[in-house]
Design an enzyme around this catalytic site. Structure first.
Site, short mmCIF file in Angstrom:
data_model
loop_
_atom_site.label_atom_id
_atom_site.label_comp_id
_atom_site.label_asym_id
_atom_site.label_seq_id
_atom_site.Cartn_x
_atom_site.Cartn_y
_atom_site.Cartn_z
N GLU A 136 0.98 -0.97 0.02
CA GLU A 136 0.22 -0.03 -0.23
C GLU A 136 0.91 1.10 0.03
OE1 GLU A 136 -3.27 -0.35 2.96
OE2 GLU A 136 -2.37 -1.97 3.72
N CYS B 166 -2.62 8.77 3.78
CA CYS B 166 -2.65 8.14 2.31
C CYS B 166 -3.66 8.18 1.39
CB CYS B 166 -2.37 6.49 2.61
SG CYS B 166 -3.92 5.81 3.50
P1 NAP Z 1 8.89 4.84 3.80
O1 NAP Z 1 10.18 5.52 3.94
O2 NAP Z 1 8.83 3.96 2.32
O3 NAP Z 1 8.84 4.02 4.97
C1 NAP Z 1 7.80 3.05 5.05
C2 NAP Z 1 8.44 1.84 5.93
O4 NAP Z 1 9.38 0.98 5.20
C3 NAP Z 1 9.16 2.39 7.23
O5 NAP Z 1 8.42 1.44 8.31
C4 NAP Z 1 10.54 2.12 7.05
O6 NAP Z 1 11.12 2.18 8.29
C5 NAP Z 1 10.37 0.93 6.31
N1 NAP Z 1 11.68 0.71 5.48
C6 NAP Z 1 12.15 1.78 4.71
N2 NAP Z 1 13.44 1.18 4.17
C7 NAP Z 1 13.47 -0.23 4.55
C8 NAP Z 1 14.10 -1.16 4.20
N3 NAP Z 1 15.21 -1.13 3.37
N4 NAP Z 1 13.81 -2.37 4.70
C9 NAP Z 1 12.78 -2.55 5.37
N5 NAP Z 1 11.84 -1.66 5.78
C10 NAP Z 1 12.22 -0.47 5.11
O7 NAP Z 1 7.72 5.70 3.47
P2 NAP Z 1 7.46 6.94 4.47
O8 NAP Z 1 8.24 7.85 3.69
O9 NAP Z 1 7.96 6.62 6.02
O10 NAP Z 1 6.38 6.89 4.50
C11 NAP Z 1 5.31 7.83 3.68
C12 NAP Z 1 4.81 7.33 2.45
O11 NAP Z 1 3.84 6.27 2.68
C13 NAP Z 1 3.94 8.20 1.45
O12 NAP Z 1 4.37 8.18 0.39
C14 NAP Z 1 2.50 7.64 1.59
O13 NAP Z 1 1.94 7.64 0.27
C15 NAP Z 1 2.88 6.15 1.86
N6 NAP Z 1 1.69 5.64 2.59
C16 NAP Z 1 0.56 4.89 2.01
C17 NAP Z 1 -0.47 4.34 2.77
C18 NAP Z 1 -1.43 3.61 1.80
O14 NAP Z 1 -2.10 2.77 2.50
N7 NAP Z 1 -1.20 3.39 0.67
C19 NAP Z 1 -0.72 4.67 3.94
C20 NAP Z 1 0.22 5.38 4.72
C21 NAP Z 1 1.28 5.84 3.83
P3 NAP Z 1 11.95 3.27 8.68
O15 NAP Z 1 11.00 4.25 9.31
O16 NAP Z 1 12.79 2.52 9.85
O17 NAP Z 1 12.94 3.74 8.04
#
Ligand code: NAP
Length: 678
Positions: A255, A294
Site C-alpha cells: 500500500e 494516504c
Molecule cells: P518509507 O520511507 O517507504 O517507509 C515505510 C516503512 O518502510 C517504514 O517502516 C520504514 O522504516 C520501512 N523501510 C524503509 N526502508 C526499508 C528497508 N530497506 N527495509 C525494510 N523496511 C524499510 O515511507 P515513509 O516516507 O515513511 O511513508 C510515507 C509514504 O507512505 C507516503 O508516500 C505515503 O503515500 C505512503 N503511505 C501509503 C499508505 C497506503 O495505505 N497506501 C498509507 C500511509 C502512507 P524506517 O522508518 O525505519 O525507515
C-alpha cells in the site's frame, strides 16, 4: 529512554549504534532505537514454531473472541496512547483516527469473524463443483492459514491504526506477526505493542516487534511468509525486488503513494449543496493529520468555470486554520511527523510550483501557536492552482505527503476522467455531483483506476464517512501506483494470509472435510423424527423421507383466495397454457413450500425453536392439479450460536410422483442444545 523490540518472547533493549527519535512538536528526545544484535532468523523461527501452531489450534471464532477482548483491553487504557500521540504532531482529532480508529479495526474484524467465519480452523470457499457424470467425484476449495510469518512494515503517519489494521486480519487468519513500525513515530507503536503483550490475551509467538531496521530478516523468508508493506513507492520497489522475495515467491502486499483526486461535477457550481460539501471536504483532507494521510485529496479536479470560486472558498476556510502545538488551546492542525518529512514536503511544493501557482500558504512565513517554529516540524496548509494540467510535469506524479493540494481545472467530463486517471492508480477518488449522468460517466471512466470511488451529495453527506475515511470493511489498497490492486479491507484482508487449495474426492469424503452434507453422500437413516433431536444429537446426513400428498385444484383455488395471489398461471387454464413455462394451471410455489412444511414438520414443542429462513430456493418443475409431491429433509450443517441454541441448515428436496425434482432449498432453523433442556 530506549525503545525496545519484542523478540522470541523477550523485550530486547537496543545496543550498538543508536538512532534518536524526537518529538515532532518540540524536538525533545523520545527514545533511542537500534536493532543491532537482534536475531532475525530466530524471530522468524519463533513465529513459525511457537506462534503459528498456537494460532492454528484455535478456530476463527476463538481468534475473533481474542480480538474483541484485546480491543476492550486497549480501549480501557487508550489515554496513555493519546498522551504519547501528541508528540507525533497529532491533534486530538488526528489521534482519534489513529487510536480509537485502530482499536475499532479490532472490533470490526472480531464481529465479522464471529458472524461470517465458521467456528472451524478452515474455511470453505465457494460452491461444490461436479467433476464427474454421476456426481461421485467432486471438487471444493478450502482456505487454510499459511504456516509462515507475516512481516508487517508500516508508515509513520498512523502508528496505531497502521499496526492494528494489519494485525487484526492476520491474527484472525491464524498467522503470527512480526510488526515493524516506522522509526520516526516508533515510541507510540512500542507503547501499543507493550499493552497488547501485557494483556496476556495473545498466544506466545503470535506477535513480535522490531523497533528499527529489519536487518537480515528478508534473508529468512519462505514461500509460507507474507510481507505487507505500507510506505513509499521507492521502498516498496526495493523490498519487492529482494532476491529472496522473488526466488521463494513470498507474498508481497503493498500500500503506497497515491495521488488521490476529488472531482467536482459540472452541475455542482457555487450555491449548490455539493459545492459547499466539496470545499469543506478538500479543506478537511488537507488539514487532518496535517495532510499525512494516504487517502488525502492531492488533486481537486474542478470545472474550469468554477476553479477560481473553489480557490476563493478554500482560501477563506484555510485562513482559519491554526497551526501549532496540538496540546495548545485553539490549535486545529499539528506538526508533520518529523523535520525530515517537513523538508521532503517543502521540496515537493517547489516541484509543484513549476506546474501551478500558490493560492495560499507560505512555508517560509506563517504563525505557529504554542511551540517554537524552528524546533518542531510545522508547515502551513499550501493550496496551489494549475491552469494547464496537460502540460504539467509534477502534479500527477509527485505526492507531497503533507497539507498540500492543487486545484486542477477540466474542460469537460471526459477530460476530468482522464485527469483523475492520470494519477496512474489511486486508493480513492471522490465525486461531488447530484447529476446521475455525471455519476454514470465517472463510474465507467474512472472506477478501474481507483480502489474506492465515493459519490458524495446532499442525500448522503450527513452520514457519509467522506472522501478519505479508512473504514476497515471497505477497500484499502488500490491499483497501479497505490500498490497494484490488492484489496485489503474486510474479510478479503484475512484471505491474503490463507492459502486456497482445491480439494477433490467423493461427496462423502469432501463433506466430512467441509463439515457439511453434500448431495451424493450417503443418507443416514433418522432414528427418530429429526425435529425431536437437539442440535448436538443431529448427525450430518440424517434424512427424513415424508409420505406423499396430492395437490388438487381445490387446494390451488383455496390458497389463491386465502392469500390474494390470484396470478393467472394458477387461475386461468388458457392463459397459463399460453405461457412458455406452464402446461396449464399450476400450483403456487409458495403453496408447495407450505405443503412441504406440512409433510415434514413434527408439531409438538421440542428442540426446534424457530424457522429462520430459506436459502438457495429454486422452483424447477411446475406442479399441476392431481400431481403428488413428497419431501426429502436432510441435515446439512449445524452451527452453534451460543450455549443454548444454534442454526441447523437442512437440505430440502421436493419431488413429484415421477421422482422429478420440483423444488430445492436450504431450510434454516434454530435448534436448542440438549443441555438447554431440548
Ligand atoms: P518509507 O520511507 O517507504 O517507509 C515505510 C516503512 O518502510 C517504514 O517502516 C520504514 O522504516 C520501512 N523501510 C524503509 N526502508 C526499508 C528497508 N530497506 N527495509 C525494510 N523496511 C524499510 O515511507 P515513509 O516516507 O515513511 O511513508 C510515507 C509514504 O507512505 C507516503 O508516500 C505515503 O503515500 C505512503 N503511505 C501509503 C499508505 C497506503 O495505505 N497506501 C498509507 C500511509 C502512507 P524506517 O522508518 O525505519 O525507515
Amino acid at each position: 529512554m530506549k525503545l525496545m523490540s519484542y523478540a522470541c518472547g523477550e523485550w530486547v533493549a537496543p545496543t550498538g549504534r543508536l538512532t534518536q527519535v524526537v518529538s515532532a512538536v518540540d524536538g525533545a528526545p523520545m527514545g533511542n532505537v537500534s536493532t543491532d544484535g537482534l536475531n532475525f532468523a530466530a524471530m522468524a523461527q519463533h513465529a513459525r514454531e511457537v506462534g503459528g501452531p498456537a494460532l492454528r489450534a484455535l478456530t476463527f471464532t476463538q481468534r475473533a473472541d481474542i480480538l474483541k477482548r484485546l480491543g476492550q483491553y486497549l480501549m480501557e487504557r487508550k489515554d496513555q496512547l493519546y498522551a504519547l500521540s501528541y508528540k507525533t504532531g497529532a491533534t486530538k482529532g488526528d489521534s482519534w483516527i489513529d487510536i480509537d480508529g485502530g482499536i475499532g479495526t479490532l472490533f470490526a474484524y472480531a464481529s465479522r469473524g464471529k458472524r461470517e467465519l465458521p467456528n472451524e480452523r478452515h474455511l470453505i470457499d465457494g460452491e461444490v463443483e461436479g467433476l464427474s457424470k454421476t456426481g461421485s467425484f467432486i471438487g471444493l476449495h478450502v482456505l487454510t492459514p499459511l504456516q509462515g510469518v507475516a512481516v508487517h512494515i508500516n508508515a509513520f503517519n498512523f502508528p496505531c491504526w497502521g499496526l492494528l489494521e494489519k494485525f487484526a486480519p492476520t491474527f484472525l487468519a491464524g498467522v503470527p506477526i512480526i510488526t515493524k513500525p516506522a522509526t520516526a513515530t516508533a515510541w507510540l507503536a512500542e507503547a501499543l505493542v507493550r499493552m497488547m503483550i501485557e494483556s496476556g490475551l495473545l498466544p506466545a509467538g503470535s506477535l513480535q516487534l522490531i523497533v528499527g531496521s529489519t536487518g537480515d530478516l528478508f534473508e529468512h523468508l519462505t514461500c509460507q511468509d507474507v510481507v505487507s508493506f505500507t510506505g513509499s513507492i521507492d521502498t516498496s520497489i526495493k523490498l519487492q525486488a529482494h532476491p529472496v522475495i522473488l526466488r521463494n515467491a513470498v507474498r508481497f502486499i503493498a500500500e503506497r503513494d497515491s495521488l488521490n483526486a476529488s472531482i467536482l461535477g459540472p452541475d455542482a457550481g457555487p450555491g449548490t449543496p455539493e459545492f459547499d460539501l466539496y470545499v469543506k471536504e478538500v479543506m478537511r483532507e488537507m488539514t487532518t493529520k496535517a495532510g499525512q494521510k494516504c487517502t488525502a485529496i492531492r488533486r481537486a479536479i474542478v470545472p474550469r468555470a468554477h476553479a477560481d470560486a473553489v480557490a476563493e472558498a478554500l482560501k477563506a476556510r484555510l485562513a482559519k486554520v491554526v497551526v501549532g502545538n496540538p496540546e495548545a488551546e485553539g490549535v486545529t492542525m499539528g506538526a508533520l511527523a518529523s523535520q525530515a518529512q517537513r523538508d521532503d514536503v517543502r521540496a515537493k511544493i517547489e516541484l509543484l510550483k513549476q506546474d501551478a501557482r500558490v493560492v495560499c500558504g507560505d512555508p517560509d512565513n506563517f504563525e505557529v501557536v504554542g511551540a517554537d517554529k524552528t524546533a518542531g516540524a510545522f508547515l502551513p496548509p499550501v493550496l496551489l492552482q494549475c491552469d494547464d494540467p496537460w502540460a504539467a510535469r509534477y502534479i500527477h506524479d509527485v505526492e507531497p505527503f503533507g497539507p498540500v493540494a492543487t486545484i486542477v481545472p477540466y474542460d469537460n467530463l471526459a477530460d476530468a476522467v482522464r485527469l483523475a486517471n492520470r494519477g496512474e492508480g489511486s486508493l480513492v477518488a471522490s465525486v461531488f455531483t447530484y447529476d446521475p449522468a455525471v455519476a454514470d460517466e465517472l463510474l465507467f471512466g474512472a472506477a478501474a483506476f481507483h480502489g474506492r470511488l465515493v459519490f458524495i451529495d446532499r442525500d448522503c453527506a450527513k452520514e457519509s464517512t467522506g472522501h478519505g475515511s479508512p473504514l476497515p470493511h471497505m477497500i484499502h489498497g488500490g491499483p497501479g501506483r497505490a500498490g497494484g490492486g490488492e484489496e485489503m479491507g474486510g474479510l478479503r484482508g484475512v484471505k491474503h494470509y490463507l492459502q486456497r487449495t482445491a480439494l477433490q474426492g467423493s461427496p462423502a469424503r469432501l463433506g466430512q472435510l467441509a463439515r457439511t452434507w453434500i448431495k451424493g453422500a450417503p443418507e443416514v437413516p433418522a432414528p427418530v423424527h429429526p425435529f425431536r433431536q437437539a442440535i448436538d444429537e443431529l448427525v450430518l446426513g440424517e434424512t427424513l423421507h415424508t409420505a406423499e400428498r396430492v395437490v388438487t385444484l381445490e387446494d390451488i383455488e383455496h390458497f389463491a383466495h386465502f392469500t390474494g395471489d390470484t396470478f393467472y398461471a394458477h387461475m386461468d387454464e388458457e392463459a397459463a397454457a399460453a405461457n412458455p413455462f406452464f402446461p396449464g394451471r399450476v400450483a403456487h410455489g409458495y403453496l408447495l413450500l407450505s405443503f412441504a412444511a406440512g409433510l415434514f414438520v413434527e408439531p409438538a414443542p421440542g428442540p426446534v425453536l424457530a424457522n429462520y429462513g430459506l436459502d438457495n430456493l429454486r422452483f424447477l418443475k411446475p406442479v399441476s392439479p392431481g400431481d403428488r409431491i413428497k419431501v426429502r429433509l436432510t441435515v446439512k450443517q449445524t452451527k452453534p450460536r451460543n450455549a443454548d441454541y444454534g442454526e441447523v441448515r437442512w437440505d430440502v428436496a421436493i419431488t413429484n410422483h415421477d421422482d422429478e425434482l420440483v423444488a430445492t432449498y436450504d431450510l434454516l432453523t434454530m435448534n436448542a442444545f440438549k443441555a438447554a433442556g431440548a
